[in-house]
Write an enzyme that holds these catalytic residues in place. Structure first.
Site, PDB file in Angstrom:
ATOM      1  N   SER A  67      -0.654  -6.813  -2.620  1.00  0.00           N
ATOM      2  CA  SER A  67      -0.695  -5.367  -2.429  1.00  0.00           C
ATOM      3  C   SER A  67       0.038  -4.959  -1.159  1.00  0.00           C
ATOM      4  CB  SER A  67      -2.158  -4.912  -2.353  1.00  0.00           C
ATOM      5  OG  SER A  67      -2.257  -3.516  -2.315  1.00  0.00           O
ATOM      6  N   SER A 112      -0.287  -1.526  -4.937  1.00  0.00           N
ATOM      7  CA  SER A 112      -0.005  -0.981  -3.613  1.00  0.00           C
ATOM      8  C   SER A 112      -0.587   0.415  -3.435  1.00  0.00           C
ATOM      9  CB  SER A 112       1.505  -0.940  -3.373  1.00  0.00           C
ATOM     10  OG  SER A 112       2.056  -2.239  -3.407  1.00  0.00           O
ATOM     11  N   ASP A 124      -0.221  -2.167   1.277  1.00  0.00           N
ATOM     12  CA  ASP A 124      -1.099  -1.065   1.673  1.00  0.00           C
ATOM     13  C   ASP A 124      -0.693  -0.557   3.050  1.00  0.00           C
ATOM     14  OD1 ASP A 124      -2.573  -1.538  -0.679  1.00  0.00           O
ATOM     15  OD2 ASP A 124      -3.760  -3.081   0.326  1.00  0.00           O
TER      16      ASP A 124
END
Length: 347
Positions: free
Chosen positions: A275, A237, A277
Site C-alpha cells: 500500500s 493505496s 499511504d
C-alpha cells in the site's frame, strides 16, 4: 440502485467537533477543488485538483508516509523545503507522470519567468476497473480540472481520481470532510483504494459474501477484501490531502499529516505492505505563531475529518463495472444502518 449519501445522512456522526459549513476541504478559506472524470466502459479514471490560493508564493507544507509504495511526484522537495509551490493533483498510477507534465504546462503558461517548479502529484492504482496501461489522461483533462476548481462542495464517490478506485472491499473514490476549531478550520480530501475490513464507528462490516451473507461480494473473489488491482502485492493505496488556515509552521504541519495516516486505522485499514499511504498537509497561513501545546484540537480535527472523509468516499460511491467486466459493488446503506443500529451507535 441506492442514492449516494454522505455518512451523516445515514445517521453516522464521527467525533465530537463541529464541521465547517460544507463539511469539506473547501471550508478552508482560499482552497478550491476541480475534477475531471473519465467513465467510458473500460476507462474508469480521472483527475482531482486541490488548488490553494497563493500557492505560487509557497505555502508551509509537509508529507507523511505511512508506507512508501507509491509514486508521489515532488515529495522530496516538499520534505526538504517545507513548502508546496503548486496545486496538488491526484490521478491513477500510470497517469501520474503525464498529469505532472500537464500541470507544469499550466503553471508555465501563467508564469513566463519560471525556470524551476515542483509539481505535486499523487496516485492510487485504479487498474482493476480501468485499463490503466492506456494512460488516457490528456493535458486538456488536467487543465479542465485546474480551471474548474471552485469553493463549492466537491463531488464525492466515483468522480475524478476516484472514478476507478475501491477500498475495504467496496467501491470507493473521493471523499471530503472538515472540522472547525477555535482558531480556524481543518479540511480533508481523500482518494481511497486500500484494503482491510470496513469499520464504521467501531463496528466491522466485512465485504466478502461468505463472511457476511448480508453483503454482496465483489465479482472477483480475490478482490473481495482487497479493493484493488488483482495480485497479492499490488495496489491498496490511499492519498490524503489536509488543508488548514491555522498559523502552523512546516514542522507542525508535518505532525498534523502524521495524524491523518493514523486515522485510516479507524475505518479498518490493514496497512498492507503493498500500500502507498500518504498524507500531504499544508496551511494557507504564512505567518506561523501556533503553540505546540495547542495542537490537541487540530490533531483531533484531523483524525475526525479523515475518518469521515474516508467513509464518505464509500457511501457516496456507486456500483461500477469497468475493465474486462470487473465490478466493484457499493456498500449497502441499509446494511450500515442496521449494523450500527444493532450496535447502538446511530445518531
Amino acid at each position: 440502485m441506492q442514492i449516494p449519501r454522505r455518512v451523516r445522512e445515514l445517521g453516522v456522526t464521527v467525533g465530537t467537533l463541529p464541521t465547517g459549513p460544507l463539511n469539506a476541504i473547501t471550508d478552508v478559506p482560499g482552497v478550491r477543488v476541480g475534477q475531471t472524470t473519465i467513465s467510458t466502459g473500460e476507462l474508469q479514471t480521472g483527475v482531482t485538483a486541490i488548488v490553494p490560493d497563493g500557492f505560487a508564493g509557497g505555502l508551509p507544507a509537509a508529507i507523511a508516509v505511512g508506507n512508501g509504495y507509491g509514486k508521489l511526484v515532488g515529495s522530496t522537495q516538499v520534505d526538504e523545503l517545507g513548502v508546496i509551490e503548486t496545486p496538488i493533483l491526484l490521478t491513477g498510477t500510470l497517469s501520474v507522470f503525464r498529469v505532472a507534465d500537464a500541470l507544469l504546462t499550466w503553471l508555465l503558461d501563467r508564469d513566463p519567468l519560471a525556470t524551476s517548479l515542483n509539481p505535486v502529484v499523487g496516485e492510487t492504482n485504479d487498474g482493476h476497473l480501468s485499463d490503466i496501461r492506456r494512460r488516457p489522461i490528456t493535458p486538456d483533462d488536467v487543465h479542465a480540472a485546474l480551471d474548474s476548481a471552485s469553493t463549492d462542495l466537491p463531488a464525492e464517490g466515483c468522480v475524478g481520481a476516484g472514478t476507478g478506485t475501491a477500498a475495504l472491499g467496496f467501491k470507493a473514490g473521493i471523499g471530503t470532510s472538515s472540522r472547525a476549531v477555535s482558531s480556524g478550520t481543518i479540511g480533508v480530501l481523500v482518494q481511497t483504494n486500500f484494503s482491510g475490513t470496513l469499520t464504521v464507528l467501531g463496528t466491522p462490516i466485512p465485504a466478502a459474501g461468505d463472511a457476511d451473507p448480508g453483503v454482496r461480494e465483489m465479482s472477483d473473489r480475490r478482490d473481495a477484501s482487497r479493493g484493488d488491482d488483482p495480485g497479492p502485492d499490488d495496489g491498496n493505496s490511499c492519498m490524503i490531502v489536509v488543508a488548514t488556515d491555522l498559523p502552523l509552521d512546516a514542522r507542525q504541519v508535518g505532525r498534523v499529516a502524521r495524524r491523518a495516516i493514523f486515522a485510516m486505522g479507524r475505518v479498518g485499514s490493514d496497512y498492507a505492505p503493498g500500500s502507498g499511504d500518504y498524507a500531504i498537509a499544508f496551511t494557507t497561513n504564512r505567518t506561523p505563531g501556533f503553540s505546540d501545546r495547542d495542537l490537541r484540537a487540530p490533531f483531533q480535527a484531523t483524525t475526525e475529518s479523515v475518518e469521515e472523509a474516508l467513509l464518505n468516499s464509500l457511501t457516496m460511491a456507486t456500483t461500477t463495472t469497468g475493465f474486462q467486466g470487473h465490478t466493484a459493488h457499493a456498500v449497502s446503506h441499509d446494511l450500515v444502518r442496521s449494523r450500527l443500529a444493532s450496535a447502538g451507535t446511530l445518531s
